[in-house]
Design a protein around this motif. Structure first.
Motif, PDB file in Angstrom:
ATOM      1  N   TYR A 146       0.962  -1.070   0.107  1.00  0.00           N
ATOM      2  CA  TYR A 146       0.148   0.085   0.130  1.00  0.00           C
ATOM      3  C   TYR A 146       0.892   1.207   0.179  1.00  0.00           C
ATOM      4  O   TYR A 146       0.213   2.255   0.215  1.00  0.00           O
ATOM      5  CB  TYR A 146      -0.791   0.044   1.186  1.00  0.00           C
ATOM      6  N   CYS A 147       2.442   1.118  -0.124  1.00  0.00           N
ATOM      7  CA  CYS A 147       3.090   2.308   0.267  1.00  0.00           C
ATOM      8  C   CYS A 147       4.083   2.629  -1.111  1.00  0.00           C
ATOM      9  O   CYS A 147       5.257   3.009  -1.015  1.00  0.00           O
ATOM     10  CB  CYS A 147       3.939   1.792   1.457  1.00  0.00           C
ATOM     11  N   GLU A 148       3.511   2.308  -2.351  1.00  0.00           N
ATOM     12  CA  GLU A 148       4.385   2.422  -3.491  1.00  0.00           C
ATOM     13  C   GLU A 148       3.994   3.744  -3.960  1.00  0.00           C
ATOM     14  O   GLU A 148       2.874   4.377  -4.029  1.00  0.00           O
ATOM     15  CB  GLU A 148       4.096   1.393  -4.524  1.00  0.00           C
ATOM     16  N   THR A 149       5.288   4.458  -4.715  1.00  0.00           N
ATOM     17  CA  THR A 149       5.123   5.620  -5.153  1.00  0.00           C
ATOM     18  C   THR A 149       5.561   5.521  -6.772  1.00  0.00           C
ATOM     19  O   THR A 149       6.772   5.351  -6.800  1.00  0.00           O
ATOM     20  CB  THR A 149       5.783   6.763  -4.430  1.00  0.00           C
ATOM     21  N   ASN A 207       1.248   7.642  -9.187  1.00  0.00           N
ATOM     22  CA  ASN A 207       0.167   6.776  -8.690  1.00  0.00           C
ATOM     23  C   ASN A 207       0.924   6.473  -7.331  1.00  0.00           C
ATOM     24  O   ASN A 207       1.862   6.003  -7.183  1.00  0.00           O
ATOM     25  CB  ASN A 207       0.248   5.546  -9.739  1.00  0.00           C
ATOM     26  N   VAL A 208       0.042   6.747  -6.367  1.00  0.00           N
ATOM     27  CA  VAL A 208       0.693   6.580  -4.906  1.00  0.00           C
ATOM     28  C   VAL A 208      -0.460   5.886  -4.053  1.00  0.00           C
ATOM     29  O   VAL A 208      -1.699   5.872  -4.027  1.00  0.00           O
ATOM     30  CB  VAL A 208       1.181   7.966  -4.335  1.00  0.00           C
ATOM     31  N   GLY A 209       0.307   5.062  -3.238  1.00  0.00           N
ATOM     32  CA  GLY A 209      -0.478   3.933  -2.404  1.00  0.00           C
ATOM     33  C   GLY A 209      -1.028   4.806  -1.202  1.00  0.00           C
ATOM     34  O   GLY A 209      -0.524   5.779  -0.825  1.00  0.00           O
ATOM     35  N   GLY A 210      -2.282   4.450  -0.930  1.00  0.00           N
ATOM     36  CA  GLY A 210      -2.948   5.224   0.424  1.00  0.00           C
ATOM     37  C   GLY A 210      -2.110   5.032   1.715  1.00  0.00           C
ATOM     38  O   GLY A 210      -2.501   6.010   2.543  1.00  0.00           O
ATOM     39  N   SER A 250      -5.107   3.296  -3.490  1.00  0.00           N
ATOM     40  CA  SER A 250      -4.189   4.205  -4.447  1.00  0.00           C
ATOM     41  C   SER A 250      -4.840   5.645  -4.878  1.00  0.00           C
ATOM     42  O   SER A 250      -6.018   5.545  -5.192  1.00  0.00           O
ATOM     43  CB  SER A 250      -3.361   3.453  -5.378  1.00  0.00           C
ATOM     44  N   ASP A 267      -8.409   4.760  -6.360  1.00  0.00           N
ATOM     45  CA  ASP A 267      -8.771   3.310  -6.396  1.00  0.00           C
ATOM     46  C   ASP A 267      -9.090   2.791  -5.059  1.00  0.00           C
ATOM     47  O   ASP A 267      -8.396   3.265  -4.114  1.00  0.00           O
ATOM     48  CB  ASP A 267      -7.503   2.517  -6.704  1.00  0.00           C
ATOM     49  N   TYR A 268     -10.284   2.346  -4.955  1.00  0.00           N
ATOM     50  CA  TYR A 268     -10.523   2.098  -3.158  1.00  0.00           C
ATOM     51  C   TYR A 268     -11.369   0.611  -3.456  1.00  0.00           C
ATOM     52  O   TYR A 268     -11.656   0.218  -4.230  1.00  0.00           O
ATOM     53  CB  TYR A 268     -11.607   3.007  -2.953  1.00  0.00           C
TER      54      TYR A 268
END
Ligand code: EPU
Length: 293
Positions: free
Chosen positions: A83-86, A94-97, A181, A149-150
């Motif tokens: 959940y922590c990708e950038t 595109n960044v993780g929540g 994301s 995205d959820y």
């Protein structure tokens, strides 16, 4: 057999939440989980839906006040790498929540991308920040969001465009969804001036607001239309007003500080008192910005 028995994710019981929030107050989560993939999360949420178990997602706990009784449900934290990708592609992101928002702002500035420099000093995860459209004097995050995205409350992965999120002041309609994301877009800017602006806003906040080392959750109330909650509470003469371990900041009246002996109920009682005073003196109903769990 516990309700989560068939889920792959590891669920813990009676996990203290206070250390996971900026306020460091409140009781435990009856159940707690850090799912290690979106599949695990989806399965867990679908299971909660089926069993009628309530759940909440905790980001970095910067805008949360956990009640002394704690949470009688499942608390989920999206701490896992998935959940922590950038992912940067020029001005597209595109960044993780689960990504730390202040760190993201710094990255955008060092890449010479304009916009997040103006959102300096807002603690939290990208998911939490997006869901509440966090911001300040110089803008809010919705300005940069393209789509989100959820995971739906039924455990299905879905996408909303920024327009469909219906962003407005400190609000979106993502309430029941878990932000996985966010796609954002930035214009190029001059790295040196962006860095200066970013630092200027940090400094401005450190002068106008109580130090981050003091326990609070930022502004306790949303600003009413055309006015400021801080100004109204201040005008009621409530700066420094204290109820047991909770105190209205002398520096900014929309911050309630927690002293070492504070309980969550002290903060709630003091906030309610300030809200009642503003209502009776100005006829303006204040609305909580901080979420009370
Ligand atoms: N004011 C007072 N007394 C006070 C505090 C403020 O008279 O004790 C007056 C100020 O002089 C100013 C007005 O109220 O005229 C507004 O105050 P300020 O400029 O400090 O901004 P704010 O509206 O209180 C907002 C955000 C903050 C953000 C700042 C700066 C909300 C509820 N608050 O504060 O966000 O940091 O702008 O960008 O929208 C948060 O969301 O947790 C938060 C702290």
């Amino acid at each position: 057999m516990p309700w989560y028995n068939d889920c792959k994710a590891t669920v813990q019981t009676d996990v203290p939440l206070a250390p996971k929030t900026w306020y460091q107050l409140g009781g435990p989560a009856r159940w707690y989980c850090e799912p290690s993939s979106i599949e695990e999360l989806a399965e867990l949420i679908a299971c909660c839906h089926q069993e009628g178990i309530g759940w909440r997602v905790l980001g970095h706990g910067a805008n949360i006040l956990v009640s002394d009784a704690g949470v009688d449900g499942l608390v989920i934290q999206l701490t896992h790498d998935s959940y922590c990708e950038t992912l940067w592609d020029g001005g597209l992101l595109n960044v993780g929540g689960g990504v730390d928002f202040p760190k993201l702002c710094k990255q955008a500035v060092s890449r010479g991308l304009a916009g997040l420099d103006r959102l300096a000093g807002i603690p939290g995860t990208v998911g939490g920040i997006t869901r509440m459209n966090a911001g300040g004097r110089y803008g809010s995050v919705a300005e940069f969001v393209q789509s989100v995205d959820y995971l739906s409350p039924q455990g299905q992965q879905q996408t909303k465009t920024a327009e469909e999120c219906d962003f407005s002041y400190r609000r979106s309609n993502l309430g029941d969804g878990i932000v996985l994301s966010v796609a954002m877009r930035f214009e190029p800017g001059d790295k040196e001036s962006l860095t200066k602006e970013h630092q200027r806003i940090w400094k401005e906040k450190s002068v106008e607001q109580p130090p981050m080392a003091l326990r609070s959750a930022g502004c306790i109330f949303k600003n009413p239309h055309g006015d400021a909650a801080g100004r109204l509470i201040d005008a009621c003469g409530l700066k420094g007003h204290r109820i047991r371990g909770a105190e209205i900041s002398n520096r900014h009246a929309n911050f309630i500080l927690a002293h070492p002996d504070a309980r969550a109920s002290d903060v709630i009682e003091l906030a309610t008192y300030a809200k009642d005073r503003v209502q009776s003196e100005f006829g303006i109903p204040l609305e909580f910005e901080v979420e009370i769990w």
